[in-house]
Design an enzyme around this catalytic site. Structure first.
Site, short mmCIF file in Angstrom:
data_model
loop_
_atom_site.label_atom_id
_atom_site.label_comp_id
_atom_site.label_asym_id
_atom_site.label_seq_id
_atom_site.Cartn_x
_atom_site.Cartn_y
_atom_site.Cartn_z
N ASP A 82 0.86 -1.16 0.00
CA ASP A 82 0.00 0.00 0.00
C ASP A 82 0.92 1.23 0.00
O ASP A 82 2.11 1.13 0.28
CB ASP A 82 -0.89 -0.04 1.25
CG ASP A 82 -1.69 1.23 1.43
OD1 ASP A 82 -2.41 1.61 0.49
OD2 ASP A 82 -1.59 1.84 2.51
N ASP A 89 -0.13 5.18 0.95
CA ASP A 89 -0.35 6.16 2.01
C ASP A 89 -0.41 5.48 3.38
O ASP A 89 -1.21 4.57 3.60
CB ASP A 89 -1.65 6.93 1.76
CG ASP A 89 -1.60 7.72 0.46
OD1 ASP A 89 -0.96 8.78 0.44
OD2 ASP A 89 -2.17 7.26 -0.54
#
Length: 225
Positions: free
Chosen positions: A19, A21
């Site tokens: 991922d 953020d």
């Protein structure tokens, strides 16, 4: 209770799926400025809304609200443009740049709920390398916690999700990784409160290194304290 650091580090992986953020970079201040202003304009309780928007595609976040007279696609585009314009305070998670640079280019991908232009902008602002493979909001028909993104990420790398380690920071992404059949590492660098999880956790990439075997599998090893 979270397991001690070494647990979950015994298995070699064909690929890592990250991922973005909250996992390899911290964009919380910038994102909450933009989303906070959007929420105020629409009469929402900002403090209650902001924790619920992390980890999901903008269009999914807005659609879930079911606001009368609001076009989720149009509003999501407006939010994206505002986020592209505001990358102040976007910084790399400690150790992420060096760790990513140590990986084989064909052995990892970013799987993010952000649109492609925003993902590139934030990676550049954080001084992180652009990956050879990246899955973004435009690549899926439904976002996290649906596992579609991680299934597609593994396919792009030509591996099975069972051979992947997913790096995530919030519940929606963790659920997506689990549902895809991958192992999950929870990155806690941006957490204010302790997260209870059965997955191994990581607060900084300075804590780990990667060892690459002759068959190009990657094994995470804890660095000496």
């Amino acid at each position: 209770m979270s397991p001690p650091m070494p647990r979950g580090f015994e298995k070699p992986y064909a690929a890592f799926l990250f991922d973005m953020d909250g996992t390899i970079l911290n964009s919380i201040r910038a994102a909450e400025r933009v989303w906070g202003e959007w929420a105020r304009r629409h009469g929402l309780d900002v403090a209650a809304f902001l924790p619920k928007m992390h980890g999901s595609r903008g269009i999914d976040t807005i659609t879930r609200l079911n606001l009368p007279g609001v076009d989720p696609e149009h509003e999501a585009k407006l939010v994206t443009e505002a986020e592209i314009a505001d990358v102040d305070d976007v910084v790399a998670i400690p150790g992420a740049a060096a760790f990513l640079s140590s990986l084989p280019p064909d052995g990892w991908a970013i799987v993010t709920s952000s649109p492609l232009r925003l993902a590139r902008r934030r990676l550049e602002a954080a001084g992180l390398p652009l990956p050879r493979f990246m899955l973004t909001a435009e690549d899926v028909s439904i976002g996290k916690p649906n596992p579609q993104c991680y299934i597609l990420g593994a396919e792009r790398l030509g591996v099975s999700t069972q051979d992947c380690l997913v790096f995530e920071d919030v519940a929606a992404g963790i659920t997506a990784g689990e549902a895809a059949g991958a192992d999950v590492m929870v990155v806690t660098a941006t957490h204010h409160d302790k997260m209870e999880t059965l997955h191994p956790t990581l607060s900084s990439y300075d804590e780990i290194s990667v060892r690459i075997s002759a068959d190009r599998k990657m094994l995470i090893v804890p660095n000496a304290a």
